[in-house]
Enzyme design. Structure first.
Site, PDB file in Angstrom:
ATOM      1  N   TYR A  67       0.861  -1.182   0.000  1.00  0.00           N
ATOM      2  CA  TYR A  67       0.000   0.000   0.000  1.00  0.00           C
ATOM      3  C   TYR A  67       0.899   1.234   0.000  1.00  0.00           C
ATOM      4  O   TYR A  67       1.938   1.234  -0.642  1.00  0.00           O
ATOM      5  CB  TYR A  67      -0.971  -0.056   1.191  1.00  0.00           C
ATOM      6  N   ARG A 120      -8.686  11.229  -7.433  1.00  0.00           N
ATOM      7  CA  ARG A 120      -7.705  11.857  -6.533  1.00  0.00           C
ATOM      8  C   ARG A 120      -6.888  10.753  -5.880  1.00  0.00           C
ATOM      9  O   ARG A 120      -7.074  10.431  -4.720  1.00  0.00           O
ATOM     10  CB  ARG A 120      -8.414  12.702  -5.469  1.00  0.00           C
ATOM     11  N   LYS A 138      -5.681  -1.862  -0.895  1.00  0.00           N
ATOM     12  CA  LYS A 138      -6.436  -1.679   0.346  1.00  0.00           C
ATOM     13  C   LYS A 138      -7.043  -2.999   0.811  1.00  0.00           C
ATOM     14  O   LYS A 138      -7.024  -3.332   2.001  1.00  0.00           O
ATOM     15  CB  LYS A 138      -7.548  -0.659   0.117  1.00  0.00           C
ATOM     16  N   GLU A 209     -12.980   5.290  -1.786  1.00  0.00           N
ATOM     17  CA  GLU A 209     -11.550   5.551  -1.619  1.00  0.00           C
ATOM     18  C   GLU A 209     -11.037   6.501  -2.695  1.00  0.00           C
ATOM     19  O   GLU A 209     -11.263   6.290  -3.890  1.00  0.00           O
ATOM     20  CB  GLU A 209     -10.771   4.230  -1.689  1.00  0.00           C
ATOM     21  N   ASP A 210     -10.359   7.549  -2.268  1.00  0.00           N
ATOM     22  CA  ASP A 210      -9.662   8.483  -3.161  1.00  0.00           C
ATOM     23  C   ASP A 210     -10.581   9.104  -4.210  1.00  0.00           C
ATOM     24  O   ASP A 210     -10.263   9.143  -5.405  1.00  0.00           O
ATOM     25  CB  ASP A 210      -8.465   7.792  -3.823  1.00  0.00           C
ATOM     26  N   ASP A 233     -10.916   8.299   3.614  1.00  0.00           N
ATOM     27  CA  ASP A 233     -10.194   9.570   3.546  1.00  0.00           C
ATOM     28  C   ASP A 233     -10.802  10.601   4.492  1.00  0.00           C
ATOM     29  O   ASP A 233     -10.094  11.454   5.027  1.00  0.00           O
ATOM     30  CB  ASP A 233     -10.213  10.112   2.114  1.00  0.00           C
ATOM     31  N   ASN A 381      -1.469   6.300  10.910  1.00  0.00           N
ATOM     32  CA  ASN A 381      -1.790   5.564   9.691  1.00  0.00           C
ATOM     33  C   ASN A 381      -3.199   5.000   9.795  1.00  0.00           C
ATOM     34  O   ASN A 381      -3.540   4.334  10.776  1.00  0.00           O
ATOM     35  CB  ASN A 381      -0.778   4.427   9.495  1.00  0.00           C
TER      36      ASN A 381
END
Length: 497
Positions: A67, A120, A138, A209-210, A233, A381
């Site tokens: 990751y 993103r 992930k 995600e993102d 996020d 994290n």
């Protein structure tokens, strides 16, 4: 076939040119990390059971390979690294067919889905379909850290085009060669995707995600009251930051309730910073403050300085945290510098060694000013929490992931700190115990869900029985996937009978 032949012959005659791992945008990835990623992929393709067994035994070392940060290099080169399909590809061109696509997926019982639109990817911007590398990486962590079975997870990408001209002009890029959809058309595609996967697998946890800032929060609010969804996020980052504050309180010998007496300086007022503020404020309310009193404990800084009520463009999310001008009479305010992340070295120097510190990126140990051995520092994290949050929501059949569940998960994490780690000033535990951490986080999520009357299935039966929380924790651990060679392979009813 012509394109496949051309691709093979190019590889055959000379190595394919890729963006090098040492590219400054990739945050410290090295050629050795890229080599190890390729080696792990070969093992996963050849022997998935052995892959996860090795990953679990070496999680702290291998997580950065599978990751962040290595996955950034994987994504920018994904169209060149691609060798075999992993995950599911949806696109705007599939409109009207997504339900059929989901029902044609061979796995009838998916427990966790991670999806991106590639808009993103980390700090690398719009990578379109190449963003699929993020859900794949992930979910490797979902399996190794959270105990999800690799046969019951689904990485997915929803391709709505890309504004990355370099990718659109690359002959090997497999995504749509059109600009990104926006507005109502974008949400129509996302609505169809969510309806398709959640109608096929209604108990699955769906993680966004993102996604770009323009879509991340609206998508979360659009679906969170109807499905078991969350955005790592926004919510995962916020819960991890809150867990770090609880860890700092434990280092100081204070109870979690002492959070309500702290003052918080927030540097950055974007979507991530706002999510962190809202999560910390929710925890302060849990510990006795009113929402107004909790908001008054914050001082928010952005590139223009302190955020006050005189700002003409305050959003509804920021307005409660803005300071009133009359509070500032006689006060001098520092200018905010462009790059605001404080390093461990700076924190130690500026506070004479008193700072309790954790950073968003790995930090080297720092010797205290008065001498003595160098102090280690923890990294904030998200992988501390998101596997356990998803596991608790799935096993608990919660149907919803509330802010209270996330606050409870954050409060559970510091309990995993050892006395040795507390003595070193660490606010997060070692990732070597990630399975135990994920089980504890899942237990916290289920406990919070029970208080909200959302806990169901075997998890509710375990908690309500004579064993209580201990029985529920035992159920969670027994439900985890453990990689081992099996002598028998069970077949679903009706398959090859």
């Amino acid at each position: 076939m012509e394109r496949q032949t051309e691709r093979f012959m190019e590889d055959y005659r000379q190595p394919r040119e890729m963006i090098p791992p040492e590219d400054s945008r990739l945050g410290g990835v090295t050629s050795e990390m890229a080599r190890r990623w390729k080696l792990l992929q070969l093992l996963q393709d050849r022997n998935e059971t052995l892959f996860y067994s090795i990953l679990m035994r070496n999680f702290e070392e291998m997580a950065p390979i599978l990751y962040t940060p290595t996955v950034g290099w994987v994504c920018v080169n994904y169209h060149k690294l691609y060798r075999r399909p992993r995950g599911m590809f949806f696109s705007a061109a599939d409109s009207g067919n997504m339900a059929a696509m989901a029902h044609n997926w061979p796995q009838s019982d998916v427990h966790a889905i991670v999806v991106t639109d590639g808009s993103r990817i980390l700090g690398l911007g719009d990578l379109g379909l190449n963003g699929l590398g993020i859900p794949i990486g992930k979910l490797d962590l979902y399996c190794a850290a959270g105990g999800f079975s690799p046969s019951h997870v689904l990485p997915a990408v929803v391709d709505v085009g890309t504004d990355n001209e370099a990718l659109r002009s690359d002959p090997l890029y497999a995504g749509l060669r059109s600009p990104r959809l926006r507005g109502a058309e974008y949400y129509r595609v996302m609505d169809e995707f969510v309806e398709a996967v959640m109608s096929r697998w209604p108990r699955a946890v769906l993680q966004f995600e993102d996604f770009s800032a323009a879509h991340a929060e609206p998508l979360l609010q659009r679906y969170r009251d109807h499905h078991t969804v969350f955005n790592d996020d926004i919510q995962g980052t916020a819960a991890t930051a809150l867990a770090g504050l609880y860890g700092a309180l434990r280092v100081m010998g204070l109870p979690p309730s002492a959070l309500a007496q702290q003052r918080v300086v927030m540097v950055g007022a974007g979507s991530a910073g706002t999510g962190v503020m809202r999560m910390i404020a929710a925890a302060m309310v849990k510990h006795g403050l009113s929402p107004e009193a909790a908001a008054s404990r914050f001082w928010v800084l952005d590139r223009r300085g302190l955020v006050t009520t005189k700002r003409p463009e305050l959003t509804d999310h920021i307005r409660p945290f803005a300071r009133r001008e009359e509070e500032l009479d006689g006060m001098g305010l520092m200018d905010v510098v462009n790059r605001m992340e404080c390093t461990a070295q700076q924190a130690v120097e500026w506070t004479g060694g008193r700072a309790i510190f954790a950073g968003g990126s790995p930090q080297e140990p720092v010797a205290p000013p008065g001498g003595g051995p160098p102090r280690p520092f923890a990294q904030a994290n998200n992988m501390y929490l998101f596997p356990g949050i998803a596991l608790g929501a799935f096993l608990g059949r919660t149907g919803h992931i509330s802010d209270a569940m996330l606050v409870e998960a954050a409060e559970a994490l510091p309990d995993m700190l050892t006395e040795e780690e507390l003595g070193q000033g660490l606010v997060y535990p070692s990732l070597r115990g990630i399975r135990a951490i994920s089980a504890a986080v899942a237990l916290a999520v289920c406990t919070a869900a029970d208080r909200e009357d959302r806990l169901g299935g075997p998890a509710a039966e375990a908690l309500e029985g004579r064993g209580g929380p201990a029985a529920l924790l035992n159920f969670i651990v027994r439900s985890m996937y453990w990689p081992d060679y099996k002598s028998l392979v069970p077949l679903p009813r009706g398959v090859e009978e």
